[in-house]
Design a protein around this motif. Structure first.
Motif, short mmCIF file in Angstrom:
data_model
loop_
_atom_site.label_atom_id
_atom_site.label_comp_id
_atom_site.label_asym_id
_atom_site.label_seq_id
_atom_site.Cartn_x
_atom_site.Cartn_y
_atom_site.Cartn_z
N SER A 3 0.84 -1.20 0.00
CA SER A 3 0.00 0.00 0.00
C SER A 3 0.87 1.24 0.00
O SER A 3 2.04 1.21 0.38
N PHE A 4 0.27 2.36 -0.39
CA PHE A 4 0.97 3.64 -0.37
C PHE A 4 1.06 4.13 1.07
O PHE A 4 0.08 4.03 1.81
N PRO A 5 2.22 4.64 1.54
CA PRO A 5 3.46 4.92 0.78
C PRO A 5 4.53 3.85 0.92
O PRO A 5 5.62 3.99 0.38
N THR A 22 5.56 0.94 9.21
CA THR A 22 4.92 1.09 10.51
C THR A 22 3.75 2.07 10.44
O THR A 22 2.66 1.81 10.98
N GLY A 23 3.99 3.20 9.76
CA GLY A 23 2.91 4.17 9.62
C GLY A 23 1.74 3.63 8.83
O GLY A 23 0.56 3.92 9.13
N THR A 24 2.00 2.84 7.80
CA THR A 24 0.92 2.27 6.99
C THR A 24 0.11 1.25 7.78
O THR A 24 -1.12 1.18 7.67
N VAL A 25 0.79 0.46 8.61
CA VAL A 25 0.06 -0.51 9.45
C VAL A 25 -0.86 0.22 10.42
O VAL A 25 -2.04 -0.14 10.60
N LEU A 26 -0.35 1.28 11.05
CA LEU A 26 -1.18 2.05 11.97
C LEU A 26 -2.32 2.74 11.24
O LEU A 26 -3.44 2.85 11.78
N LEU A 27 -2.07 3.15 10.01
CA LEU A 27 -3.12 3.80 9.22
C LEU A 27 -4.21 2.81 8.85
O LEU A 27 -5.41 3.15 8.86
N ARG A 66 -7.68 9.99 5.01
CA ARG A 66 -6.75 8.85 4.89
C ARG A 66 -5.64 9.16 3.89
O ARG A 66 -4.47 8.83 4.12
N ALA A 67 -5.99 9.79 2.76
CA ALA A 67 -4.98 10.13 1.76
C ALA A 67 -3.99 11.16 2.31
O ALA A 67 -2.78 11.07 2.07
N ALA A 68 -4.51 12.14 3.07
CA ALA A 68 -3.62 13.14 3.66
C ALA A 68 -2.68 12.51 4.68
O ALA A 68 -1.49 12.85 4.75
#
Length: 225
Positions: free
Chosen positions: A10-12, A73-78, A88-90
């Motif tokens: 997933s992004f990013p 890590t940030g994507t998992v938390l997101l 979500r995009a921001a």
């Protein structure tokens, strides 16, 4: 495992994952001898970013690895949050920017630590031999031929090309005699040498012995009465 794969694609995090694959492939080429880890040092000025002093490939590799872990890590938390749509995009863009900044910050800390432990030293140069006394190793020295042995600061010796201007008094340099390197010719890559008397060399200065400081004498008061 499914959560990890979903976050990695997933992004990013997927952007850093692709960069990480390129980095791993490049270092495999370096290990195989098909590439050099200094390949891009002359193309990018890393001093402007405060990360100069290490190869560009090492700097990029560190930033990519740290950025990949941070973005993953940030994507998992997101994904675990309930935000959707533009929010979500921001947040995904914020994770991307934060991963880049974190990678750059970690790299700067590592580079500063590397500089403290391994300070830059100027590379050895032939100009370092100027003013040194040498020993002639050829039968004679003329204006177009001659070699001499000179000692560097680290104690190693080198054989250098030397030339001698014809002196007015006819003094010549023979094998084993001492000479003084006083100039270097960049075009001809040789030193100009002159005869030198080792008896005139005072040698390194000898340190003065330390003397104990004088203590003032105590005066005894006179008794009156």
């Amino acid at each position: 495992m499914q959560e990890f794969l979903s976050a990695a694609t997933s992004f990013p995090a997927v952007l850093f994952g692709a960069a990480l694959a390129v980095v791993v492939f490049f270092w495999l080429l370096v290990l195989a001898g098909a590439a050099d880890h200094h390949s891009f040092d002359g193309d990018i000025d890393t001093d402007l970013a405060g990360i100069g002093g290490v190869p560009v490939t090492v700097s990029v590799s560190v930033m990519v690895v740290v950025g990949w872990f941070a973005s993953l890590t940030g994507t998992v938390l997101l994904h675990r949050s309930d935000v959707t749509g533009l929010t979500r995009a921001a947040l995904a863009c914020a994770v991307l920017a934060g991963a880049l900044l974190l990678g750059w910050a970690v790299l700067r800390v590592l580079v500063r630590s590397f500089r403290r432990r391994f300070p830059d030293e100027p590379p050895p140069s032939r100009q370092d031999f100027l003013g040194r006394v040498c020993t002639i190793r050829t039968g004679s020295v003329s204006s177009d031929f001659g070699q001499a042995e000179v000692t560097a600061d680290d104690g190693s010796t080198a054989i250098v090309q030397v030339r001698l201007l014809a002196p007015a008094d006819g003094t010549a340099l023979a094998a084993g005699s001492a000479g003084l390197l006083y100039a270097y010719d960049d075009e001809g890559e040789f030193f100009w040498v002159s005869p030198y008397d080792r008896a005139l060399d005072p040698g390194p200065p000898t340190p003065r012995p330390r003397t104990a400081p004088r203590t003032p004498a105590r005066r005894t008061p006179r008794r009156t009465g």
